[in-house]
Design a protein around this motif. Structure first.
Motif, PDB file in Angstrom:
ATOM      1  N   PRO A 105       0.814  -1.222   0.000  1.00  0.00           N
ATOM      2  CA  PRO A 105       0.000   0.000   0.000  1.00  0.00           C
ATOM      3  C   PRO A 105       0.843   1.266   0.000  1.00  0.00           C
ATOM      4  N   GLY A 106       1.946   1.247   0.752  1.00  0.00           N
ATOM      5  CA  GLY A 106       2.825   2.413   0.780  1.00  0.00           C
ATOM      6  C   GLY A 106       3.490   2.657  -0.555  1.00  0.00           C
ATOM      7  N   ARG A 107       3.894   1.566  -1.227  1.00  0.00           N
ATOM      8  CA  ARG A 107       4.517   1.714  -2.540  1.00  0.00           C
ATOM      9  C   ARG A 107       3.518   2.230  -3.571  1.00  0.00           C
ATOM     10  N   GLU A 108       2.308   1.690  -3.527  1.00  0.00           N
ATOM     11  CA  GLU A 108       1.280   2.157  -4.464  1.00  0.00           C
ATOM     12  C   GLU A 108       0.981   3.624  -4.251  1.00  0.00           C
ATOM     13  N   THR A 124       1.361  -2.362 -11.484  1.00  0.00           N
ATOM     14  CA  THR A 124       1.840  -3.411 -12.383  1.00  0.00           C
ATOM     15  C   THR A 124       3.146  -2.941 -12.998  1.00  0.00           C
ATOM     16  N   ALA A 125       3.933  -3.880 -13.495  1.00  0.00           N
ATOM     17  CA  ALA A 125       5.243  -3.526 -14.036  1.00  0.00           C
ATOM     18  C   ALA A 125       5.123  -2.547 -15.208  1.00  0.00           C
ATOM     19  N   HIS A 126       4.210  -2.828 -16.147  1.00  0.00           N
ATOM     20  CA  HIS A 126       4.114  -1.960 -17.323  1.00  0.00           C
ATOM     21  C   HIS A 126       3.557  -0.588 -16.965  1.00  0.00           C
ATOM     22  N   ALA A 127       2.514  -0.547 -16.118  1.00  0.00           N
ATOM     23  CA  ALA A 127       1.931   0.742 -15.737  1.00  0.00           C
ATOM     24  C   ALA A 127       2.942   1.598 -14.988  1.00  0.00           C
ATOM     25  N   LEU A 128       3.688   0.988 -14.085  1.00  0.00           N
ATOM     26  CA  LEU A 128       4.702   1.732 -13.354  1.00  0.00           C
ATOM     27  C   LEU A 128       5.822   2.170 -14.294  1.00  0.00           C
ATOM     28  N   GLY A 129       6.218   1.284 -15.212  1.00  0.00           N
ATOM     29  CA  GLY A 129       7.243   1.647 -16.184  1.00  0.00           C
ATOM     30  C   GLY A 129       6.808   2.810 -17.065  1.00  0.00           C
ATOM     31  N   CYS A 237      10.127  -0.183 -21.611  1.00  0.00           N
ATOM     32  CA  CYS A 237       9.755  -1.471 -21.018  1.00  0.00           C
ATOM     33  C   CYS A 237      10.371  -2.635 -21.789  1.00  0.00           C
ATOM     34  N   ALA A 238      10.435  -2.516 -23.121  1.00  0.00           N
ATOM     35  CA  ALA A 238      11.060  -3.564 -23.928  1.00  0.00           C
ATOM     36  C   ALA A 238      12.536  -3.697 -23.582  1.00  0.00           C
ATOM     37  N   ASP A 239      13.202  -2.575 -23.349  1.00  0.00           N
ATOM     38  CA  ASP A 239      14.612  -2.593 -22.975  1.00  0.00           C
ATOM     39  C   ASP A 239      14.805  -3.320 -21.649  1.00  0.00           C
ATOM     40  N   ILE A 240      13.917  -3.062 -20.678  1.00  0.00           N
ATOM     41  CA  ILE A 240      14.025  -3.692 -19.367  1.00  0.00           C
ATOM     42  C   ILE A 240      13.734  -5.189 -19.463  1.00  0.00           C
ATOM     43  N   ASP A 241      12.757  -5.572 -20.283  1.00  0.00           N
ATOM     44  CA  ASP A 241      12.434  -6.994 -20.451  1.00  0.00           C
ATOM     45  C   ASP A 241      13.646  -7.777 -20.933  1.00  0.00           C
ATOM     46  N   VAL A 242      14.404  -7.200 -21.845  1.00  0.00           N
ATOM     47  CA  VAL A 242      15.601  -7.873 -22.347  1.00  0.00           C
ATOM     48  C   VAL A 242      16.626  -8.034 -21.237  1.00  0.00           C
ATOM     49  N   GLU A 253       9.638 -12.268 -12.084  1.00  0.00           N
ATOM     50  CA  GLU A 253      10.512 -11.095 -12.113  1.00  0.00           C
ATOM     51  C   GLU A 253      10.096 -10.127 -13.209  1.00  0.00           C
ATOM     52  N   ARG A 254       9.631 -10.641 -14.340  1.00  0.00           N
ATOM     53  CA  ARG A 254       9.228  -9.784 -15.444  1.00  0.00           C
ATOM     54  C   ARG A 254       7.976  -8.992 -15.102  1.00  0.00           C
ATOM     55  N   SER A 255       7.212  -9.461 -14.126  1.00  0.00           N
ATOM     56  CA  SER A 255       5.997  -8.753 -13.725  1.00  0.00           C
ATOM     57  C   SER A 255       6.154  -8.052 -12.377  1.00  0.00           C
ATOM     58  N   ASP A 256       7.373  -7.967 -11.889  1.00  0.00           N
ATOM     59  CA  ASP A 256       7.629  -7.341 -10.599  1.00  0.00           C
ATOM     60  C   ASP A 256       7.818  -5.831 -10.782  1.00  0.00           C
ATOM     61  N   PRO A 257       6.921  -4.984 -10.277  1.00  0.00           N
ATOM     62  CA  PRO A 257       7.057  -3.537 -10.465  1.00  0.00           C
ATOM     63  C   PRO A 257       8.347  -2.971  -9.883  1.00  0.00           C
ATOM     64  N   LEU A 258       8.781  -3.486  -8.734  1.00  0.00           N
ATOM     65  CA  LEU A 258       9.994  -2.952  -8.120  1.00  0.00           C
ATOM     66  C   LEU A 258      11.224  -3.231  -8.962  1.00  0.00           C
ATOM     67  N   LEU A 259      11.292  -4.420  -9.547  1.00  0.00           N
ATOM     68  CA  LEU A 259      12.419  -4.740 -10.422  1.00  0.00           C
ATOM     69  C   LEU A 259      12.385  -3.849 -11.659  1.00  0.00           C
ATOM     70  N   GLU A 260      11.195  -3.607 -12.178  1.00  0.00           N
ATOM     71  CA  GLU A 260      11.042  -2.694 -13.314  1.00  0.00           C
ATOM     72  C   GLU A 260      11.555  -1.301 -12.948  1.00  0.00           C
ATOM     73  N   LEU A 261      11.221  -0.845 -11.751  1.00  0.00           N
ATOM     74  CA  LEU A 261      11.635   0.481 -11.311  1.00  0.00           C
ATOM     75  C   LEU A 261      13.160   0.581 -11.210  1.00  0.00           C
ATOM     76  N   VAL A 262      13.780  -0.395 -10.563  1.00  0.00           N
ATOM     77  CA  VAL A 262      15.228  -0.336 -10.341  1.00  0.00           C
ATOM     78  C   VAL A 262      15.978  -0.327 -11.666  1.00  0.00           C
ATOM     79  N   ARG A 263      15.582  -1.197 -12.571  1.00  0.00           N
ATOM     80  CA  ARG A 263      16.286  -1.281 -13.856  1.00  0.00           C
ATOM     81  C   ARG A 263      15.996  -0.060 -14.734  1.00  0.00           C
ATOM     82  N   MET A 264      14.765   0.439 -14.690  1.00  0.00           N
ATOM     83  CA  MET A 264      14.440   1.614 -15.497  1.00  0.00           C
ATOM     84  C   MET A 264      15.141   2.856 -14.962  1.00  0.00           C
ATOM     85  N   ARG A 265      15.276   2.951 -13.651  1.00  0.00           N
ATOM     86  CA  ARG A 265      16.030   4.068 -13.075  1.00  0.00           C
ATOM     87  C   ARG A 265      17.460   4.067 -13.590  1.00  0.00           C
TER      88      ARG A 265
END
Length: 289
Positions: A105-108, A124-129, A237-242, A253-265
């Motif tokens: 809840p805090g992250r959302e 979700t990973a894509h929405a956050l990305g 998002c495509a770059d992060i998926d690779v 992991e591919r659907s993990d929003p936090l992992l998406e955030l760290v890699r996109m940052r």
């Protein structure tokens, strides 16, 4: 250009140390200015709302150029304008707030700070990305591009147009709101295209370009001003998926929003370094010419 590069570096450094500097509250002034022009409509109203502050900024820069310690005064003006244009909240600080939250809840709740105009960000990973990509574009790269090209007046105009086009609570009539939205999308288009190319260079070229090509084949007429630059979010998002797949990532992991955030940052940080490096090379080239 050397002064603008120095101003950008100083502004970024100050925001890293003091993120609260980006929280300039001029909403009340902008609302009163928009309300005062209620007799105007459509593109004319938006042009006046944005044009007057931009022209005043341009005149101030011209006056400071001929003033005592002109370069130092110009540097101060550039830094102040960039601090405003990098707001209303620091992009990196919002990402850190999400990571620092101790439960979902805090992250959302923290993720909602990335959205424009009160839009909701789904967890979700894509929405956050997508929200991260738009925030990076509008709080960093878009402001930087128009600042380097047109100076502080260009960056100020970009920020004002984005606010008018994304904030549904502003007192605008329908025609003016449509004009502001079209202008905001148009001003986003060039920096978004350059940012996609940068992500391809510093990341995974094939994945980014393939995603961008798919979007181009499906884009309709007038997409560059009618729609938001969704191709940027898809490409990021495509770059992060690779990256995840290259690291033997599981489906979870591919659907993990936090992992998406760290890699996109990390991806957008590399892109920022690339942009600043290109500008630095241009400055050094002008010195050697």
């Amino acid at each position: 250009m050397a002064i603008r590069l120095l101003a950008a570096l100083v502004a970024l450094g100050l925001l890293h140390l003091l993120p609260q500097l980006a929280r300039w509250h001029v909403d009340g002034l902008q609302r009163r200015w928009a309300a005062a022009l209620r007799d105007l409509h459509g593109a004319v109203r938006i042009g006046v709302i944005v044009g007057v502050p931009a022209v005043l900024c341009l005149l101030l820069a011209a006056l400071l150029h001929h003033a005592f310690l002109g370069d130092l005064a110009l540097l101060a003006l550039d830094v102040l304008v960039l601090l405003f244009c990098f707001g209303p909240r620091v992009f990196e600080a919002d990402l850190e707030a999400i990571l620092a939250a101790t439960d979902r809840p805090g992250r959302e709740s923290a993720a909602q700070q990335l959205a424009d105009g009160g839009k909701r960000v789904a967890w979700t990973a894509h929405a956050l990305g997508e929200a991260i990509a738009y925030a990076a574009l509008r709080r960093r790269f878009g402001a930087l591009l128009w600042f380097f090209v047109l100076g502080p007046a260009g960056a100020l105009a970009y920020r004002l147009v984005q606010t008018l086009g994304r904030d549904e609570s502003l007192p605008l009539d329908g025609a003016s709101r449509d004009a502001a939205r079209h202008a905001a999308n148009a001003l986003d288009w060039v920096p978004a295209q350059l940012l996609v190319f940068t992500l391809a260079v510093v990341g995974h070229w094939d994945a980014v370009i393939a995603s961008w090509t798919r979007w181009r084949q499906q884009a309709g007429a007038g997409h560059w001003y009618r729609d938001e630059p969704g191709f940027l979010a898809d490409a990021a998002c495509a770059d992060i998926d690779v990256e995840i797949e290259a690291g033997d990532g599981y489906v979870e992991e591919r659907s993990d929003p936090l992992l998406e955030l760290v890699r996109m940052r990390s991806a957008f940080l590399r892109a920022l370094v690339a942009w600043m490096s290109v500008v630095a090379l241009v400055v050094m080239g002008s010195w050697l010419a």
